[in-house]
Design a protein around this motif. Sequence first.
Motif, PDB file in Angstrom:
ATOM      1  N   GLN A 241      23.302  13.702  25.121  1.00 11.47           N
ATOM      2  CA  GLN A 241      22.702  12.439  24.656  1.00 11.47           C
ATOM      3  C   GLN A 241      23.803  11.691  25.588  1.00 11.47           C
ATOM      4  OE1 GLN A 241      21.457  12.181  20.799  1.00 11.47           O
ATOM      5  NE2 GLN A 241      21.521   9.954  20.440  1.00 11.47           N
ATOM      6  N   LEU A 242      25.290  11.490  25.436  1.00 14.17           N
ATOM      7  CA  LEU A 242      25.660  10.117  26.236  1.00 14.17           C
ATOM      8  C   LEU A 242      25.225  10.025  27.576  1.00 14.17           C
ATOM      9  CD1 LEU A 242      29.395  10.442  23.831  1.00 14.17           C
ATOM     10  CD2 LEU A 242      26.483   8.693  23.179  1.00 14.17           C
ATOM     11  N   LEU A 243      24.884  11.464  27.248  1.00 15.56           N
ATOM     12  CA  LEU A 243      24.970  11.404  29.328  1.00 15.56           C
ATOM     13  C   LEU A 243      23.922  10.792  29.900  1.00 15.56           C
ATOM     14  CD1 LEU A 243      27.088  14.949  30.108  1.00 15.56           C
ATOM     15  CD2 LEU A 243      27.223  12.058  30.685  1.00 15.56           C
ATOM     16  N   SER A 244      22.834  11.389  28.880  1.00 13.93           N
ATOM     17  CA  SER A 244      21.484  10.703  29.368  1.00 13.93           C
ATOM     18  C   SER A 244      21.495   9.254  29.553  1.00 13.93           C
ATOM     19  CB  SER A 244      20.548  11.692  27.784  1.00 13.93           C
ATOM     20  OG  SER A 244      20.274  12.862  28.271  1.00 13.93           O
TER      21      SER A 244
ATOM     22  N   ILE B 121      33.046   8.984  23.607  1.00 12.78           N
ATOM     23  CA  ILE B 121      32.686   8.053  24.552  1.00 12.78           C
ATOM     24  C   ILE B 121      31.917   7.609  24.840  1.00 12.78           C
ATOM     25  CG2 ILE B 121      34.431   6.084  24.768  1.00 12.78           C
ATOM     26  CD1 ILE B 121      35.760   8.960  23.166  1.00 12.78           C
ATOM     27  N   ASP B 122      30.803   6.108  24.859  1.00  9.07           N
ATOM     28  CA  ASP B 122      30.343   6.396  25.787  1.00  9.07           C
ATOM     29  C   ASP B 122      30.971   5.717  26.586  1.00  9.07           C
ATOM     30  OD1 ASP B 122      29.955   3.212  24.627  1.00  9.07           O
ATOM     31  OD2 ASP B 122      28.492   3.498  23.752  1.00  9.07           O
ATOM     32  N   THR B 123      29.435   4.911  28.186  1.00  7.47           N
ATOM     33  CA  THR B 123      29.970   4.170  28.896  1.00  7.47           C
ATOM     34  C   THR B 123      30.846   2.692  28.910  1.00  7.47           C
ATOM     35  OG1 THR B 123      28.213   3.911  29.610  1.00  7.47           O
ATOM     36  CG2 THR B 123      28.661   5.827  30.852  1.00  7.47           C
ATOM     37  N   GLN B 124      30.478   2.237  27.500  1.00  3.05           N
ATOM     38  CA  GLN B 124      31.205   0.691  27.235  1.00  3.05           C
ATOM     39  C   GLN B 124      32.433   1.530  26.500  1.00  3.05           C
ATOM     40  OE1 GLN B 124      28.015  -1.893  26.263  1.00  3.05           O
ATOM     41  NE2 GLN B 124      25.969  -0.442  26.547  1.00  3.05           N
ATOM     42  N   GLY B 125      33.134   2.435  26.535  1.00  6.50           N
ATOM     43  CA  GLY B 125      34.403   2.601  25.518  1.00  6.50           C
ATOM     44  C   GLY B 125      34.018   2.552  24.137  1.00  6.50           C
ATOM     45  N   ARG B 126      32.610   3.199  23.327  1.00  7.44           N
ATOM     46  CA  ARG B 126      32.194   2.811  22.881  1.00  7.44           C
ATOM     47  C   ARG B 126      32.455   4.422  21.223  1.00  7.44           C
ATOM     48  NH1 ARG B 126      27.104  -0.542  22.169  1.00  7.44           N
ATOM     49  NH2 ARG B 126      25.847   1.173  23.786  1.00  7.44           N
ATOM     50  N   ILE B 127      33.498   4.219  20.733  1.00  7.86           N
ATOM     51  CA  ILE B 127      33.094   5.992  19.881  1.00  7.86           C
ATOM     52  C   ILE B 127      32.296   5.865  19.786  1.00  7.86           C
ATOM     53  CG2 ILE B 127      34.487   7.219  18.091  1.00  7.86           C
ATOM     54  CD1 ILE B 127      36.872   5.838  19.024  1.00  7.86           C
ATOM     55  N   ARG B 128      31.087   7.147  19.760  1.00  7.25           N
ATOM     56  CA  ARG B 128      30.128   7.574  18.610  1.00  7.25           C
ATOM     57  C   ARG B 128      29.939   8.799  18.442  1.00  7.25           C
ATOM     58  NH1 ARG B 128      26.170   4.900  22.558  1.00  7.25           N
ATOM     59  NH2 ARG B 128      24.237   5.428  20.928  1.00  7.25           N
TER      60      ARG B 128
ATOM     61  N   GLN C 177      19.110  22.020  13.019  1.00  7.87           N
ATOM     62  CA  GLN C 177      18.463  21.097  13.640  1.00  7.87           C
ATOM     63  C   GLN C 177      17.834  19.954  13.268  1.00  7.87           C
ATOM     64  OE1 GLN C 177      16.011  23.176  15.815  1.00  7.87           O
ATOM     65  NE2 GLN C 177      14.979  22.001  15.781  1.00  7.87           N
ATOM     66  N   HIS C 178      17.946  19.050  12.059  1.00 11.46           N
ATOM     67  CA  HIS C 178      18.146  18.575  11.627  1.00 11.46           C
ATOM     68  C   HIS C 178      18.777  17.352  12.380  1.00 11.46           C
ATOM     69  CE1 HIS C 178      17.103  14.353   9.503  1.00 11.46           C
ATOM     70  NE2 HIS C 178      18.257  14.845   9.140  1.00 11.46           N
ATOM     71  N   ALA C 179      20.219  17.313  12.784  1.00 12.08           N
ATOM     72  CA  ALA C 179      21.009  16.677  13.193  1.00 12.08           C
ATOM     73  C   ALA C 179      20.870  16.280  15.318  1.00 12.08           C
ATOM     74  CB  ALA C 179      22.453  17.458  13.007  1.00 12.08           C
ATOM     75  N   THR C 180      20.279  17.723  15.541  1.00 18.35           N
ATOM     76  CA  THR C 180      19.643  17.860  17.203  1.00 18.35           C
ATOM     77  C   THR C 180      19.053  17.289  17.553  1.00 18.35           C
ATOM     78  OG1 THR C 180      19.503  19.729  16.858  1.00 18.35           O
ATOM     79  CG2 THR C 180      21.644  19.154  16.796  1.00 18.35           C
ATOM     80  N   SER C 181      18.119  16.436  16.365  1.00 14.77           N
ATOM     81  CA  SER C 181      16.737  15.424  17.124  1.00 14.77           C
ATOM     82  C   SER C 181      17.284  14.822  18.784  1.00 14.77           C
ATOM     83  CB  SER C 181      16.092  14.895  16.071  1.00 14.77           C
ATOM     84  OG  SER C 181      15.274  13.718  16.573  1.00 14.77           O
ATOM     85  N   ALA C 182      16.185  15.122  20.035  1.00 16.73           N
ATOM     86  CA  ALA C 182      16.593  14.052  20.614  1.00 16.73           C
ATOM     87  C   ALA C 182      16.283  12.516  20.402  1.00 16.73           C
ATOM     88  CB  ALA C 182      15.097  14.285  21.996  1.00 16.73           C
ATOM     89  N   THR C 183      15.563  12.675  19.299  1.00 16.63           N
ATOM     90  CA  THR C 183      15.767  10.727  18.986  1.00 16.63           C
ATOM     91  C   THR C 183      16.550  10.225  18.222  1.00 16.63           C
ATOM     92  OG1 THR C 183      14.044  11.158  17.450  1.00 16.63           O
ATOM     93  CG2 THR C 183      13.326  10.185  19.968  1.00 16.63           C
ATOM     94  N   ALA C 184      17.878  11.233  17.891  1.00 13.21           N
ATOM     95  CA  ALA C 184      19.449  11.019  17.152  1.00 13.21           C
ATOM     96  C   ALA C 184      19.451   9.593  17.426  1.00 13.21           C
ATOM     97  CB  ALA C 184      19.700  12.098  16.885  1.00 13.21           C
TER      98      ALA C 184
END
Length: 363
Positions: free
Chosen positions: A184-187, A159-166, A33-40
């Motif tokens: 989150q990365l798709l959003s 990996i996000d759209t800028q090619g960064r491992i997140r 629950q803590h790790a999946t906050s929408a603003t994490a």
Amino acid sequence: MSKKINHNRRYFLTTMLKTIAAAPLGMLGCTAQHATSATAELPIEGELPSLVGAIAWLNSQPLTVDELRGKVVLINFCTYTCINWLRQLPYVRAWAEKYQDQGLVVIGVHTPEFEFEKDINNVRRALREIRIDYPIAVDNDYAVWRAFENHYWPALYFIDTQGRIRHHHFGEGEYERSEQVIQQLLSESGTGRVGQEMVKVDARGFEAAADWNSLKSPENYLGYERTENFTSPGHAELNKPHLYTAPVQLKLNQWALSGDWTIGRQGIVLNQSGGRIAYRFHARDLHLVMGPTAPGTSVRFRVLTDGQPAVAAYGLDVDEQGEGIVTKQRLYQLIRQPKPIRDRQFEIEFLDSGVEAFAFTFG
């Protein structure tokens, strides 16, 4: 026979995950629950390394870092006989299907553990049988593995759209957290509304989650390079035929041979029919990675538990009489025992020669 500690990464993960699975459910729920906050915030862990070290691609033309820019990418390191990866696979397969139209690209990197897993025909057949149609980079030389500085099967890199491992995750579990990272990365990519519902999987057979609460047997290898707890009397002869005998009774997680076997670096080879492998284990499932030594041949076998045919606890690759046939180099499920789970003495007797066995895994 070597008694050194098994440093294989899958062994470490199996032991670690057993401990995690035994933690109180409330603790796990609180952590999720803590790790999946929408603003994490997802940290930047590095850049997507080059994929050019792959010797071949299956289900796709070769993909490059530049081509993947603008996409959310999930990299999944795997090898097709790894039970930990097979149990993770239903989720990865479901994510690939659910999010492909929203910009997610799933790429499997098949980095082989055993020599026969370098055979592209073996890999291609395995992918077809387990219904994988997303791109697979064949990493026989470990070039992509080293580029990521990876050490685990299975491993996930986000990996996000800028090619960064997140984000990354090693081993089984944390599927809800992993899917929320994808969402989150798709959003963040702005490709459209991404729902927060989780995939539902119906994992069966090899893919069914382990019974962690009953699992007291870690993975073990049969080749002399990494084996543990070998108890056949006398001195083991390495890389040459030798006649072995097995003790009548084994202690938990001990194993032994009987018959004419050659113990090699990665596995063991049966030289004459009638050879047996005995293993005392405590788990719901017992699997054995094995195959015929000559392509196109088959080896019949019989499975016993506590000295009797495995008619009440037979696995996917054993019939109701406790018998089966080795036809390919792969993971075989030999035991799936009903509750109550307790210590069992497993034996497999090969009715033909010409089989090679590599590792036991449990679930």
